[in-house]
Write an enzyme that holds these catalytic residues in place. Structure first.
Site, PDB file in Angstrom:
ATOM      1  CE1 TYR A 107      -3.592   2.579   0.636  1.00 30.79           C
ATOM      2  CE2 TYR A 107      -2.260   3.291   2.495  1.00 30.79           C
ATOM      3  CZ  TYR A 107      -3.313   3.499   1.630  1.00 30.79           C
ATOM      4  OH  TYR A 107      -4.085   4.628   1.752  1.00 30.79           O
ATOM      5  CE  LYS A 122      -8.868   2.151   2.723  1.00 33.17           C
ATOM      6  NZ  LYS A 122      -7.502   1.646   2.642  1.00 33.17           N
TER       7      LYS A 122
HETATM    8  C1  PLP Z   1      -6.213   2.086   3.041  1.00 29.41           C
HETATM    9  C2  PLP Z   1      -5.175   1.126   3.394  1.00 29.41           C
HETATM   10  C3  PLP Z   1      -4.266   1.383   4.429  1.00 29.41           C
HETATM   11  C4  PLP Z   1      -4.271   2.692   5.197  1.00 29.41           C
HETATM   12  O1  PLP Z   1      -5.411   2.854   5.964  1.00 29.41           O
HETATM   13  P1  PLP Z   1      -6.114   4.285   6.284  1.00 29.41           P
HETATM   14  O2  PLP Z   1      -7.323   3.894   7.043  1.00 29.41           O
HETATM   15  O3  PLP Z   1      -6.369   4.950   4.983  1.00 29.41           O
HETATM   16  O4  PLP Z   1      -5.127   5.046   7.104  1.00 29.41           O
HETATM   17  C5  PLP Z   1      -3.329   0.413   4.718  1.00 29.41           C
HETATM   18  N1  PLP Z   1      -3.272  -0.747   4.030  1.00 29.41           N
HETATM   19  C6  PLP Z   1      -4.130  -1.029   3.033  1.00 29.41           C
HETATM   20  C7  PLP Z   1      -4.020  -2.320   2.310  1.00 29.41           C
HETATM   21  C8  PLP Z   1      -5.092  -0.099   2.668  1.00 29.41           C
HETATM   22  O5  PLP Z   1      -5.932  -0.375   1.659  1.00 29.41           O
END
Ligand code: PLP
Length: 380
Positions: free
Chosen positions: A99, A196
Site C-alpha cells: 500500500y 475499508k
Molecule cells: C487504506 C489502506 C491502508 C491505510 O489505511 P487508512 O485507514 O487509509 O489510514 C493500509 N493498508 C491497506 C491495504 C489499505 O488499503
C-alpha cells in the site's frame, strides 16, 4: 461461535447493563466520575479507554480469532503503532508490492529514525530468509497486495518468522477475516484499515490491530495510549455496525468480483486481469489454500497502451465512481499511478507491474448485471 454469528455478537455480551440497549451506547465522554481518587469503574479518560471503543475492540478481536483488539484513528496510525515497537538499528522486511501510504510511512518517517526497511519480492518465501539478519525484528506482509493482487504464502512466512524469532504482521485489509485469518495461521499481528471492508460504507476512517500475545498487546496498548491516535466513540459505533453485515457483504463482493474478473478476462480489449480467483492468476493455488474466497478487489490493464485511452475508460464509467479507497458497498474505480500509488516512484511502481495504464476496481454489492453493463459501455 461461527464466523457469521461472531460478526453480530462477538465480544458483545452485556453491552448495556443500565437499560439493555441492543446496540452499544455511544459514550461521547472524555472523562468518568470517580467515587474517591482512583475509585473508578475501569474508565478514567477516553484516550486510555472508552466503553464504545472497548466494544468495538472486542468485536474486531473476536472476528479475527484473536484475544486483544486495538482501534486507531486510521489504518496508518495502526501501522505507525506497530513500527513504534522498534528501536533505531532494527530492521524490517516488507513486501515490495505494498500500500502506497505504508511505503511512504516506512521510507519517509521511520527510516529517518534509524529503522532499516528491506522491500523485497516475497512471492517466494525463501527470498525472505536471505534478508534476515540479527537485527531483523519484523516482517510486514500484505496479501492480497495492492493493487497487483499478488498472494503471499502466510503459512510459509510464519515458519520463517518463527525460526528466526521475528514478529510477523499481516495487513488483512483486502481479505478481511471473512476470507483469511492470519492469526490462526500463526501470524503475530493482524492490521486493518477498518476504513475499508470492516466499516464497509465509506463513512469512517479507522485502523485496527489484533494480537494473541498478552505481552505484545500490552506494549501496543501502551503505544496507543502514549501516542494517542485513538478512534472516537461515534466512529467506533459506525464500524461496529458495519461489522454486523461483514459476512453478507463479503459474500456478495466475492460473487460480483469473480463475475467481473471473468467478464474482463474474456474481453478482447483487455490485456490482463489480476484477480486471485482466476485460474490464470500465478498464485491461484495459494489463494485457494489460505483464503475461503477471493474478494471484491481486482486490477486490469486494457489492450491499449495509450494512457489517454485507458483513462477514458475510467471517465466513461457511470455506476463505478472514480475515487480513492475501497471496500464500501458502492463500486469504485481508481488509477493507481496517479492516485493511491502516486507516492511510490514510477521506476519502483513499474518494477511491480503498476504500469500507467493499470486500472483498479473495488467491486461493490450492486446488481452485477449493472456493473458489467457499465464496464461494457466504458471499454470501447
Ligand atoms: C487504506 C489502506 C491502508 C491505510 O489505511 P487508512 O485507514 O487509509 O489510514 C493500509 N493498508 C491497506 C491495504 C489499505 O488499503
Amino acid at each position: 461461535m461461527k464466523f457469521n454469528t461472531k460478526t453480530i455478537h462477538g465480544g458483545q455480551e452485556n453491552i448495556d447493563p443500565a437499560f439493555g440497549a441492543v446496540m452499544p451506547p455511544i459514550y461521547q465522554t472524555t472523562t468518568y466520575a470517580q467515587s474517591a481518587p482512583g475509585g473508578h469503574k475501569g474508565f478514567e479518560y477516553s484516550r486510555s479507554k472508552n466503553p464504545t471503543r472497548s466494544n468495538l475492540e472486542r468485536a474486531i478481536a473476536s472476528i479475527e480469532n484473536g484475544k486483544f483488539g486495538l482501534a486507531f484513528s486510521s489504518g496508518m496510525a495502526a501501522i505507525d503503532a506497530v513500527i513504534k515497537l522498534l528501536k533505531p538499528g532494527d530492521e524490517v522486511i516488507a513486501s515490495s508490492d505494498l500500500y502506497g501510504g505504508t511505503y511512504r510511512l516506512f521510507t519517509t518517517i521511520f527510516q529517518d529514525f534509524g529503522v532499516k526497511f528491506h522491500f523485497i519480492n516475497m512471492s517466494a518465501p525463501s527470498n525472505i530468509e536471505q534478508h534476515i539478519t540479527k537485527k531483523t525484528k519484523l516482517i510486514w506482509v500484505e496479501t492480497p497486495t495492492n493493487p497487483m493482487m499478488n498472494i503471499l504464502d502466510i503459512k510459509s512466512t510464519v515458519t520463517i518468522a518463527k525460526k528466526y524469532r521475528v514478529l510477523l504482521a499481516v495487513d488483512n485489509t483486502f481479505a478481511t477475516p471473512y476470507l483469511q485469518q492470519p492469526l490462526c495461521l500463526g501470524a503475530d499481528i493482524v492490521m486493518h484499515s477498518a476504513t475499508k471492508y470492516l466499516g464497509g460504507h465509506s463513512d469512517v476512517v479507522m485502523g485496527a490491530l489484533v494480537v494473541n500475545d498478552e505481552k505484545l498487546a500490552k506494549k501496543l496498548y501502551f503505544i496507543q495510549n502514549a501516542s494517542g491516535a485513538i478512534s472516537g466513540p461515534q466512529d467506533c459505533f459506525l464500524v461496529l455496525r458495519g461489522i454486523k453485515t461483514l459476512h453478507i457483504r463479503m459474500q456478495r463482493h466475492c460473487e460480483n468480483g469473480m463475475a467481473i474478473a471473468q467478464f474482463l478476462n474474456n474481453h478482447p480489449k483487455i490485456k490482463k486481469v489480476y484477480y486471485p480467483g482466476l485460474e490464470n492468476h500465478p498464485n491461484h493455488h495459494i489463494a485457494k489454500q489460505q483464503m475461503t474466497g477471493f474478494g471484491g478487489m481486482l486490477s486490469f490493464v486494457p489492450a491499449t497502451e495509450k494512457l489517454d485511452e485507458a483513462l477514458k475508460i475510467i471517465e466513461n464509467l457511470k455506476v463505478f465512481t472514480l475515487a480513492e479507497s475501497l471496500g464500501g458497498v458502492e463500486s469504485l474505480a481508481g488509477h493507481p499511478a496517479t492516485m493511491t500509488h502516486a507516492s511510490i516512484p514510477k521506476s519502483e511502481r513499474e518494477k511491480n507491474g503498476i504500469v500507467d495504464t493499470l486500472i483498479r476496481l473495488s467491486v461493490g454489492i450492486e446488481d452485477v448485471d449493472d456493473l458489467i453493463a457499465d464496464l461494457n459501455q466504458a471499454i470501447f
